[in-house]
Write a protein that holds these residues in place. Structure first.
Motif, PDB file in Angstrom:
ATOM      1  N   LEU A   1      -1.685   8.322   4.855  1.00 38.88           N
ATOM      2  CA  LEU A   1      -2.706   9.358   4.732  1.00 38.88           C
ATOM      3  C   LEU A   1      -3.868   9.083   5.683  1.00 38.88           C
ATOM      4  O   LEU A   1      -3.920   8.059   6.358  1.00 38.88           O
ATOM      5  CB  LEU A   1      -3.210   9.421   3.289  1.00 38.88           C
ATOM      6  CG  LEU A   1      -2.147   9.747   2.224  1.00 38.88           C
ATOM      7  CD1 LEU A   1      -2.751   9.606   0.824  1.00 38.88           C
ATOM      8  CD2 LEU A   1      -1.581  11.135   2.441  1.00 38.88           C
ATOM      9  N   HIS A   2      -4.828  10.008   5.711  1.00 44.26           N
ATOM     10  CA  HIS A   2      -6.046   9.785   6.486  1.00 44.26           C
ATOM     11  C   HIS A   2      -6.808   8.596   5.920  1.00 44.26           C
ATOM     12  O   HIS A   2      -6.802   8.348   4.708  1.00 44.26           O
ATOM     13  CB  HIS A   2      -6.951  11.017   6.441  1.00 44.26           C
ATOM     14  CG  HIS A   2      -6.439  12.163   7.266  1.00 44.26           C
ATOM     15  ND1 HIS A   2      -6.345  12.109   8.631  1.00 44.26           N
ATOM     16  CD2 HIS A   2      -5.992  13.386   6.906  1.00 44.26           C
ATOM     17  CE1 HIS A   2      -5.873  13.244   9.090  1.00 44.26           C
ATOM     18  NE2 HIS A   2      -5.632  14.041   8.067  1.00 44.26           N
ATOM     19  N   GLY A   3      -7.481   7.876   6.810  1.00 44.60           N
ATOM     20  CA  GLY A   3      -8.256   6.723   6.387  1.00 44.60           C
ATOM     21  C   GLY A   3      -9.741   6.983   6.457  1.00 44.60           C
ATOM     22  O   GLY A   3     -10.206   8.030   6.928  1.00 44.60           O
ATOM     23  N   ASP A   4     -10.514   6.018   5.995  1.00 43.29           N
ATOM     24  CA  ASP A   4     -11.974   6.086   6.028  1.00 43.29           C
ATOM     25  C   ASP A   4     -12.431   5.994   7.485  1.00 43.29           C
ATOM     26  O   ASP A   4     -12.051   5.054   8.188  1.00 43.29           O
ATOM     27  CB  ASP A   4     -12.536   4.920   5.218  1.00 43.29           C
ATOM     28  CG  ASP A   4     -14.057   4.959   5.089  1.00 43.29           C
ATOM     29  OD1 ASP A   4     -14.698   5.691   5.863  1.00 43.29           O
ATOM     30  OD2 ASP A   4     -14.582   4.234   4.239  1.00 43.29           O
TER      31      ASP A   4
ATOM     32  N   TYR B   1       0.815  -1.224   0.000  1.00 42.93           N
ATOM     33  CA  TYR B   1       0.000   0.000   0.000  1.00 42.93           C
ATOM     34  C   TYR B   1       0.844   1.267   0.000  1.00 42.93           C
ATOM     35  O   TYR B   1       0.342   2.355  -0.259  1.00 42.93           O
ATOM     36  CB  TYR B   1      -0.939  -0.004   1.209  1.00 42.93           C
ATOM     37  CG  TYR B   1      -2.053  -1.007   1.085  1.00 42.93           C
ATOM     38  CD1 TYR B   1      -3.233  -0.679   0.443  1.00 42.93           C
ATOM     39  CD2 TYR B   1      -1.912  -2.294   1.597  1.00 42.93           C
ATOM     40  CE1 TYR B   1      -4.269  -1.604   0.313  1.00 42.93           C
ATOM     41  CE2 TYR B   1      -2.936  -3.225   1.479  1.00 42.93           C
ATOM     42  CZ  TYR B   1      -4.105  -2.880   0.840  1.00 42.93           C
ATOM     43  OH  TYR B   1      -5.119  -3.790   0.716  1.00 42.93           O
ATOM     44  N   ARG B   2       2.124   1.130   0.345  1.00 39.26           N
ATOM     45  CA  ARG B   2       3.085   2.223   0.324  1.00 39.26           C
ATOM     46  C   ARG B   2       2.558   3.486   1.002  1.00 39.26           C
ATOM     47  O   ARG B   2       2.029   3.428   2.095  1.00 39.26           O
ATOM     48  CB  ARG B   2       3.531   2.501  -1.118  1.00 39.26           C
ATOM     49  CG  ARG B   2       4.266   1.302  -1.734  1.00 39.26           C
ATOM     50  CD  ARG B   2       4.815   1.608  -3.097  1.00 39.26           C
ATOM     51  NE  ARG B   2       5.508   0.422  -3.646  1.00 39.26           N
ATOM     52  CZ  ARG B   2       6.770   0.118  -3.384  1.00 39.26           C
ATOM     53  NH1 ARG B   2       7.495   0.916  -2.605  1.00 39.26           N
ATOM     54  NH2 ARG B   2       7.321  -0.974  -3.894  1.00 39.26           N
ATOM     55  N   ALA B   3       2.671   4.639   0.329  1.00 41.02           N
ATOM     56  CA  ALA B   3       2.389   5.918   0.987  1.00 41.02           C
ATOM     57  C   ALA B   3       0.925   6.100   1.347  1.00 41.02           C
ATOM     58  O   ALA B   3       0.597   6.945   2.183  1.00 41.02           O
ATOM     59  CB  ALA B   3       2.847   7.073   0.094  1.00 41.02           C
ATOM     60  N   SER B   4       0.029   5.328   0.746  1.00 36.78           N
ATOM     61  CA  SER B   4      -1.400   5.524   1.034  1.00 36.78           C
ATOM     62  C   SER B   4      -1.749   5.246   2.493  1.00 36.78           C
ATOM     63  O   SER B   4      -2.690   5.824   3.030  1.00 36.78           O
ATOM     64  CB  SER B   4      -2.256   4.639   0.120  1.00 36.78           C
ATOM     65  OG  SER B   4      -2.008   3.264   0.385  1.00 36.78           O
ATOM     66  N   VAL B   5      -0.963   4.375   3.146  1.00 34.01           N
ATOM     67  CA  VAL B   5      -1.255   4.078   4.556  1.00 34.01           C
ATOM     68  C   VAL B   5      -0.846   5.221   5.464  1.00 34.01           C
ATOM     69  O   VAL B   5      -1.198   5.246   6.645  1.00 34.01           O
ATOM     70  CB  VAL B   5      -0.549   2.785   5.022  1.00 34.01           C
ATOM     71  CG1 VAL B   5      -0.993   1.601   4.201  1.00 34.01           C
ATOM     72  CG2 VAL B   5       0.961   2.936   4.992  1.00 34.01           C
TER      73      VAL B   5
ATOM     74  N   GLN C   1      -4.282   3.098   9.653  1.00 34.89           N
ATOM     75  CA  GLN C   1      -4.514   2.224   8.507  1.00 34.89           C
ATOM     76  C   GLN C   1      -3.587   1.022   8.479  1.00 34.89           C
ATOM     77  O   GLN C   1      -4.008  -0.086   8.124  1.00 34.89           O
ATOM     78  CB  GLN C   1      -4.346   3.032   7.218  1.00 34.89           C
ATOM     79  CG  GLN C   1      -5.426   4.063   6.984  1.00 34.89           C
ATOM     80  CD  GLN C   1      -5.539   4.408   5.511  1.00 34.89           C
ATOM     81  OE1 GLN C   1      -6.104   3.654   4.737  1.00 34.89           O
ATOM     82  NE2 GLN C   1      -4.976   5.542   5.139  1.00 34.89           N
TER      83      GLN C   1
END
Length: 500
Positions: free
Chosen positions: A174-177, A168-172, A378
């Protein structure tokens, strides 16, 4: 008043531990600032020239200059070209004014018969007065609610976490749902439908930090201040505190050896629209609500438009036969809010729980959760999702179920062997603790003190009761203790109780 700059005072302040990790110019700047704020350096006092102070301290002149520049920017000193640097008069005026205001407030408080509070709101004072909830942070006999953590498969967990981070790299980062990561919601729904007899989709799952957060959300969204809410009696202390601090009126509904008494629910005229219940393993008695009462509970909620808050906190650990299906799975009317946690099945430090909500409540609860703390980390959600998808979760639960069943037997035998005058209230079919009742003439408070002197924690039963009638006893946790630790602690407890 101080008339000259005292170098030794500055040197002493530079030695304070709070400044030791800072860069040298920051240490000098912070030390001078603290002396000004403390009133040790008078307003208008002339500070040494940068060259002079640098030589006295054995540092470079630029180091002192950088400290002075920052103090000047922050308004603590004034600098006059050709004259030097001085402690700001404005700071001194503010400090003297603040000191006068503090003295006036102290004089006012001394003149009042009742001491002033800390300035909290009514709800804030109520929360503070409740004393909060103290979680056991170390393995200790006989603390409740602690799973076995020393054998947790951390190597597997770490490997899955690295995989999730890589995929998932950088996406984890960021803010999550606020509702939770979709892979984990799918894994939870699949698990509950297969293992707990639930009927839910991933869209109904809300991932949270804990059961307490779920209870807090229920208290905020389902019950107005001053309105009643029904709780089992005796019942979970954390649930009662969550509803009390939301300023609802807790109405106790008694339980018997089969769980909550549904006849009392039918007779209730309080006007409450919510009921908190632990049907799979009643806390603290250990009773399991039979199917007949579960169906009565569901019909009661449907007929009267009530919400059932089902806390299924340790239903995975059922040792005598198969566990009964959860109420949520039997409820065709969608009046049940299901609460679950991974703190008991995995480890408390994970800080992750979940709710399964009727469709009409998903958006309101997700919205409230977004205000409260945004989302659950996340990377932990995605790691847990893989832990469940790859079968590690079910494997770990099965291993712990076998381990805890053995520890329960050892605990029951040890109680019977060493503790006279102590009766097991109900042989629990599952769970992580055993309720014990004291014989007449025993004092719960006194036994708790005696046990503490021997390094044994005895969680009392009486605090879990609402109203006047409270049974004296203990709730003894055993799941985090080895056989040797159980026997050794029980011997220490028996010796402590026999000392008069």
């Amino acid at each position: 008043m101080t008339k000259t700059f005292e170098l030794e005072t500055l040197k002493m302040r530079l030695g304070d531990a709070e400044f030791q990790l800072l860069d040298l110019h920051q240490r000098i700047q912070r030390a001078l600032r603290s002396l000004i704020l403390d009133g040790a350096l008078d307003p208008g006092l002339k500070l040494p020239a940068t060259r002079v102070l640098a030589k006295s301290l054995g540092v470079a002149r630029d180091t002192v200059e950088n400290a002075y520049v920052q103090l000047h920017r922050d308004g603590f000193i004034s600098r006059r070209e050709g004259s030097g640097s001085y402690v700001s008069e404005n700071v001194g005026t503010e400090l003297r004014g603040a000191a006068r205001r503090r003295m006036k407030q102290q004089d006012t408080r001394r003149s009042e018969t009742a001491p002033a509070g800390p300035g909290l709101s009514r709800r804030g004072q109520m929360i503070f007065d409740s004393g909060g909830i103290s979680d056991t942070q170390v393995i200790k006999a006989f603390a409740t609610g602690l799973p076995e953590t020393r054998t947790f498969p951390t190597d597997v967990w770490e490997r899955l976490q690295r995989q999730a981070m890589k995929d998932y790299r950088a996406s984890v980062l960021l803010h999550g749902d606020p509702q939770g990561a979709e892979p984990l919601r799918k894994a939870i729904a699949t698990y509950l439908n297969l293992e707990r007899g639930a009927k839910c989709s991933p869209d109904q799952v809300l991932v949270l930090s804990s059961t307490r957060q779920a209870l807090f959300l229920c208290a905020q969204l389902l019950a107005d201040a001053g309105k009643p809410i029904l709780l089992e009696n005796p019942g979970y202390y954390g649930a009662r505190k969550a509803f009390e601090t939301a300023e609802t009126k807790v109405v106790p509904i008694d339980v018997d050896d089969q769980g909550i008494r549904t006849d009392l629910l039918q007779a209730d005229r309080s006007g409450a629209n919510c009921l908190y219940v632990t049907p799979s393993h009643q806390y603290p008695t250990g009773a399991t609500l039979p199917l007949e009462r579960r169906l009565e509970l569901i019909n009661w909620a449907a007929e009267h438009g009530k919400w059932i808050i089902e806390d299924d906190y340790d239903s995975e650990f059922h040792y005598d036969g198969l566990p009964t299906a959860c109420v949520q799975g039997l409820d065709k009317y969608q009046r049940t809010i299901y609460l679950g946690t991974f703190s008991k099945t995995l480890y408390p430090g994970l800080r992750m729980g979940y709710m399964v909500l009727p469709y009409e409540l998903v958006k309101p609860f997700s919205c409230a959760r977004s205000i409260m703390d945004g989302h659950t980390p996340q990377i932990l959600q995605l790691t847990l999702a893989r832990f469940m998808e790859d079968g590690h979760y079910n494997s770990h639960v099965r291993a712990m179920r076998k381990l805890y069943a053995g520890r329960r037997s050892i605990m029951l035998d040890s109680i019977a062997k060493h503790l006279d005058g102590i009766a097991v209230a109900l042989r629990p079919q599952g769970g992580l603790q055993i309720p014990c009742l004291l014989a007449d003439g025993w004092s719960e408070e006194q036994t708790i003190r005696q046990a503490a002197s021997a390094g044994v924690q005895l969680p009392g039963l009486s605090r879990l009761y609402a109203g006047e009638e409270k049974k004296q006893g203990w709730l003894l946790g055993y799941s985090s203790l080895t056989a040797y630790e159980i026997e050794a602690a029980m011997l220490r407890l028996a010796n402590a109780l026999n000392k008069k």
